[in-house]
Enzyme design. Structure first.
Site, short mmCIF file in Angstrom:
data_model
loop_
_atom_site.label_atom_id
_atom_site.label_comp_id
_atom_site.label_asym_id
_atom_site.label_seq_id
_atom_site.Cartn_x
_atom_site.Cartn_y
_atom_site.Cartn_z
N GLU A 77 -5.21 2.17 -7.32
CA GLU A 77 -5.47 3.19 -6.30
C GLU A 77 -6.80 3.92 -6.45
O GLU A 77 -7.33 4.42 -5.46
CB GLU A 77 -4.31 4.20 -6.29
CG GLU A 77 -3.04 3.59 -5.72
CD GLU A 77 -1.78 4.37 -6.04
OE1 GLU A 77 -1.24 5.00 -5.13
OE2 GLU A 77 -1.34 4.33 -7.20
N ARG A 105 -8.59 0.31 -21.10
CA ARG A 105 -8.87 -1.10 -21.36
C ARG A 105 -8.59 -1.94 -20.12
O ARG A 105 -7.53 -1.82 -19.50
CB ARG A 105 -8.00 -1.58 -22.52
CG ARG A 105 -8.15 -3.05 -22.85
CD ARG A 105 -7.11 -3.46 -23.87
NE ARG A 105 -7.10 -4.89 -24.08
CZ ARG A 105 -6.09 -5.57 -24.64
NH1 ARG A 105 -5.00 -4.88 -25.03
NH2 ARG A 105 -6.14 -6.87 -24.79
N ILE A 106 -9.53 -2.78 -19.74
CA ILE A 106 -9.34 -3.71 -18.63
C ILE A 106 -8.65 -4.96 -19.18
O ILE A 106 -9.19 -5.65 -20.04
CB ILE A 106 -10.68 -4.07 -17.97
CG1 ILE A 106 -11.28 -2.83 -17.29
CG2 ILE A 106 -10.51 -5.20 -16.97
CD1 ILE A 106 -10.50 -2.35 -16.09
N PHE A 152 0.83 -1.21 0.00
CA PHE A 152 0.00 0.00 0.00
C PHE A 152 0.86 1.26 0.00
O PHE A 152 0.47 2.29 0.54
CB PHE A 152 -0.96 0.01 1.19
CG PHE A 152 -1.78 -1.24 1.31
CD1 PHE A 152 -2.71 -1.57 0.34
CD2 PHE A 152 -1.61 -2.09 2.39
CE1 PHE A 152 -3.46 -2.73 0.44
CE2 PHE A 152 -2.36 -3.25 2.49
CZ PHE A 152 -3.28 -3.57 1.52
N PRO A 193 -10.31 -8.92 -16.11
CA PRO A 193 -11.45 -8.53 -15.27
C PRO A 193 -11.40 -9.10 -13.85
O PRO A 193 -11.86 -8.44 -12.91
CB PRO A 193 -12.66 -9.07 -16.05
CG PRO A 193 -12.20 -9.15 -17.47
CD PRO A 193 -10.74 -9.49 -17.40
#
Length: 685
Positions: A649, A572-573, A225, A576
Site C-alpha cells: 500500500e 528487508r525486501i 484493493f 525484489p
C-alpha cells in the site's frame, strides 16, 4: 530475483478463479437493484419472471431464508422492506443459465414508497457526529498542547481545505461466489476473497452455523484493493440461492452493480492548518476531517491518523466527523486513511514550503522526528530522510527552479513535485503447518490469500530460508479455510503475519527432523498469537518519498506525468521482482487518484453516475510513461523474523500529492479538489 511460482498457471489459464470451478447441475443468480434512493418496498411482482422458461426461484424479502439478527447490515440480504440506498440488492433470480437469470431479473416489478434520499456530503450537515473510533480501533480525535492558540500565534500560517471524491476499487475480477450446500447442512464456497478464514467466520455467523460447517476455497484472486477484505452481499446471495434451489449457484457481480454493492473509498473534506516559524519549522498542526458512512453500517475511515505520525510539532490536533447518508457503505480501499490523509498533509506541506521559501525536500527534513509525535514511542526504524535524499539525487531535484510556472517547452508547462509516504507496519496473529514429505520436499499450508501480490512466492522463499533448503523443494498451499487460520490480505500485513507463522512452523519442523524424514512424513504447526501480543512497544511504520514531473498543455490544461520516482524504506525486501511491481502498481494507482478517478453522485436519485470502466477512468499505459521504484537498505530487529515491512500500500500513499504539487509547480495554480482535471485547471491558466 525470483519469478512467481504460479506464473505458468496464470499465463496458460490453468489457474482457476471462483467463477471457473466446474460443478454439475450449476445454476446462476442475477440480482435486482433498488431503483429508488430511500424508502420501502411495497410489493415484488415476480409473475412475469417466473413464467420465463428456466427460472428456478425468485428471492425477495417475502421468501428469502432468514439470517441471524447480528449479521452485518449489508449482509442481512432480503430481510426487510427497507431501501437504504439506490442500487441495494432487493431481489434475486436463480436460473438455469446466466442469460435466463438476467432476463428474468429485468422482468421483476417492484413497487416502492419512495422518499427523497440524502446523499451529499457537506461540512454543515446537521447529522455530523463523532464516531466512537476510526478504522480499525484508532481514537477518533487527538489533541496535544494548545493547537488553536499556537496556530494563531505562529509567524507563518497556512489554512486550506482539500477534498477527495468517492473512488471505487474496481479489481479486474468481479466479486464472485460459487455456493454449494451439502446434505449434512455444511456450506462450500468458492469465493473471490482477500481472506478465506474471515469469510468462513462471518458467513457461519450469518447462517447460524458452526465455522467448521463452512469451507471457503480461494487459491487465486484477480485483485481486490481492499474491496474483498470482508464478505460482501454476493456471498450471501449465492448461498441463499443454493439453499432454496438445492443446487450449486454461481453469482458474479456485474461491473455496473459493483459500484453500489462492493464498497468504495469515502469522499473526504479536510481542513488543514499549519503554524510555523519563518524557516518552516512547525509549531502547530490541525487536521479536521469530514467524511461519510451509510445508514446500514458504520465505517469511519482513519483519514487523519498519518498526521499523528509524520512531523514534529508541540501543538497538534486531529479529528474525524461522520455523517450517515442514504448511500452504500464505504469500505477499505488501498491504504484507507493514509491515502486521502497524506494527500492533504503532503499538499499543505508544499504550500508551507512555497510561503516560507524553503525547498520542499528540506522542509520535510527540518520537521523530521525520531519519535512518533503523539504517542511518544520510538520508531523501530525511520529512514524518511534517507528516502528524501536518495530520491532527490536520483530524480535530479537539485536543478529545480523554486518559482512555479517558470519552465516552459512550447505549449507545455513543466513542473516537479515531491511528497512523503508512510504506512504502518502491521502484524496479525496466525497459524501455519510445515510438513516434510517422504520424497524430500516440504509442504507449507496456511489460509493466506494471493490477490496478485506474489504472496505464494514470498512465503516459499521464507519457508526455504527457515528450513535451510532450496526454494524449489518447497510447495506452498494457500487460499483454503481448511488450512490453518490466517489474517486477511490487507493492511500490508500479509507477509509479516503469515511469514512469521510459516517461519515458526518451519523452525519447529527442523527441530524435530534431526536430519531424517520418517517414511510417513512429519508435520509441525505454529500459532503466533502469543508472540504478536507480547511484542515490545515501538512505533512501526514504513516510509518513502515520491517525486513526479508533469507537463501541462497551456491551451487545453491536459496533464501528463512524464516521470515518477519512488524511494522506500520498508525493512528487508524479500523478493525484489514482486516488490518493485507492488511499488509501481501503487504509484500508478496514485496517478489515477490525482488526475482521473472520481465516482460522481447523482444528487437527485442517489446513485453513482459512472458505473463502468468506460466512464470511471483509471490509468492506461499511455498515462504511465516512466515510473520507477527503489528502496534503501534498512535493518529493523523489532518487526518479525524476516525483518520485513508491508509494501502493498505505501506506493499509493503520497503519490497523488506529488503529482498535484508538480502541477502547481508547473502552472502556479493550486487545485485542492481531486481529481485535477482539465475542467478544474483550465479556468485558472
Amino acid at each position: 530475483m525470483t519469478p512467481r511460482v504460479e506464473s505458468r498457471e496464470k499465463v496458460t489459464g490453468a489457474a482457476r478463479y471462483a467463477f471457473e470451478y466446474p460443478v454439475e447441475n450449476v445454476a446462476y443468480a442475477a440480482a435486482v437493484q433498488a431503483s429508488v434512493g430511500r424508502g420501502e418496498v411495497l410489493s415484488v411482482d415476480v409473475e412475469a419472471a417466473q413464467r420465463l422458461p428456466g427460472v428456478l426461484a425468485v428471492l425477495s424479502y417475502e421468501n428469502a431464508p432468514r439470517v441471524e439478527s447480528e449479521a452485518d447490515g449489508e449482509l442481512a440480504l432480503f430481510q426487510s422492506r427497507t431501501v437504504s440506498y439506490r442500487g441495494q440488492f432487493i431481489a434475486a433470480v436463480i436460473g438455469e443459465t446466466l442469460e435466463t437469470a438476467r432476463e428474468a431479473a429485468r422482468l421483476v416489478r417492484v413497487e416502492y414508497a419512495a422518499e427523497e434520499p440524502d446523499v451529499r456530503l457537506r461540512t454543515d450537515h446537521p447529522g455530523l457526529y463523532k464516531p466512537d473510533k476510526v478504522n480499525p480501533v484508532f481514537p477518533t480525535d487527538t489533541e496535544l498542547g494548545e493547537p488553536e492558540a499556537a496556530f494563531t500565534d505562529s509567524a507563518v500560517r497556512v489554512d486550506v481545505t482539500y477534498t477527495t471524491p468517492a473512488e471505487h476499487n474496481n479489481p479486474m475480477e468481479p466479486h464472485t461466489t460459487l455456493a454449494l450446500w451439502d446434505k449434512d447442512g455444511s456450506l462450500l464456497l468458492y469465493d473471490s476473497t482477500q481472506g478465506a478464514s474471515a469469510v468462513q467466520a462471518t458467513i457461519a455467523k450469518v447462517f447460524g452455523l458452526d465455522p467448521t460447517q463452512v469451507r471457503v476455497i480461494s487459491p487465486h484472486v484477480g485483485g481486490g484493493f481492499g474491496s474483498k477484505g470482508m464478505p460482501k452481499p454476493n456471498v450471501v446471495l449465492a448461498a441463499m440461492g443454493a439453499r432454496v434451489t438445492g443446487r450449486p449457484v454461481k453469482f458474479a457481480v456485474p461491473r455496473q452493480q459493483m459500484f453500489a454493492t462492493t464498497g468504495y473509498r469515502t469522499p473526504t473534506v479536510q481542513r488543514f492548518r499549519l503554524g510555523a516559524d519563518l524557516d518552516g519549522r512547525l509549531n502547530a498542526i490541525l487536521h479536521d476531517v469530514v467524511e461519510q458512512t451509510s445508514t446500514v453500517r458504520e465505517f469511519a475511515e482513519q483519514t487523519a491518523t498519518p498526521t499523528r505520525t509524520m512531523y514534529q510539532a508541540p501543538h497538534r490536533r486531529t479529528s474525524h466527523r461522520l455523517v450517515a447518508l442514504d448511500v452504500p457503505t464505504p469500505s477499505w480501499m488501498r491504504a484507507p486513511g493514509e491515502t486521502p490523509g497524506m494527500y492533504a498533509l503532503e499538499s499543505v506541506m508544499d504550500e508551507l514550503a512555497v510561503v516560507t521559501g524553503v525547498d520542499p525536500v528540506e522542509l520535510r527534513i527540518r520537521n523530521d522526528t525520531d519519535r512518533e509525535p503523539e504517542s511518544g514511542l520510538p520508531f523501530s526504524s525511520r529512514n524518511l530522510v534517507a528516502c528524501l535524499q536518495e530520491g532527490a539525487d536520483r530524480f535530479g531535484w537539485a536543478g529545480r527552479d523554486p518559482a512555479p510556472g517558470f519552465r516552459r517547452e512550447g505549449r507545455k508547462l513543466v513542473g516537479t513535485g515531491v511528497a512523503a509516504s508512510t504506512y504502518p507496519a502491521y502484524q496479525q496473529p496466525g497459524r501455519a503447518t510445515a510438513r516434510a514429505e517422504p520424497d524430500g520436499t516440504f509442504t507449507v499450508r496456511i489460509a493466506a490469500a494471493d490477490i496478485g501480490t506474489g504472496a505464494r512466492t514470498a512465503l516459499a522463499l521464507i519457508a526455504a530460508e527457515a528450513l535451510k533448503t532450496d526454494f524449489g523443494q518447497v510447495r506452498v498451499e494457500i487460499g483454503d479455510s481448511a488450512f490453518p487460520r490466517a489474517s486477511v490480505a490487507g493492511g500490508s500485513s500479509g507477509t509479516a503475519s503469515w511469514g512469521t507463522a510459516v517461519v515458526r512452523a518451519c523452525e519447529s519442523l527442523r527441530g524435530r527432523l534431526n536430519g531424517e524424514v520418517p517414511p510417513e512424513g512429519l508435520e509441525a504447526s505454529a500459532d503466533t498469537s502469543a508472540e504478536v501480543k507480547n511484542r515490545d512497544e515501538y512505533a512501526r511504520h514504513a516510509f518513502g518519498a515520491q517525486f513526479a514531473e508533469v507537463e501541462v498543455d497551456a491551451d487545453t490544461a491536459e496533464i501528463r506525468v512524464r516521470r515518477m520516482l519512488g524511494v522506500f524504506a520498508v525493512g528487508r525486501i524479500l523478493n525484489p521482482v514482486t516488490a518493485r511491481s507492488q511499488f509501481i502498481g501503487g504509484m500508478t494507482m496514485g496517478i489515477g487518484m490525482a488526475l482521473m478517478e472520481e465516482s460522481v453522485m447523482d444528487d437527485e436519485f442517489g446513485d453513482y453516475l459512472n458505473r463502468d470502466l468506460a466512464q470511471y477512468h483509471v490509468p492506461s499505459c499511455a498515462d504511465v510513461r516512466d515510473v520507477d521504484a527503489f528502496w534503501v537498505e534498512e535493518s529493523d530487529p523489532h518487526l518479525n523474523p524476516m525483518g520485513s515491512k508491508g509494501i502493498g500500500e505505501i506506493g499509493i500513499v503520497g503519490a497523488a500529492a506529488a503529482v498535484g504539487n508538480a502541477v502547481h509547480h508547473a502552472t502556479g495554480v493550486r487545485v485542492r479538489d481531486l481529481p485535477i482535471t482539465p475542467a478544474r485547471l483550465l479556468p485558472h491558466l
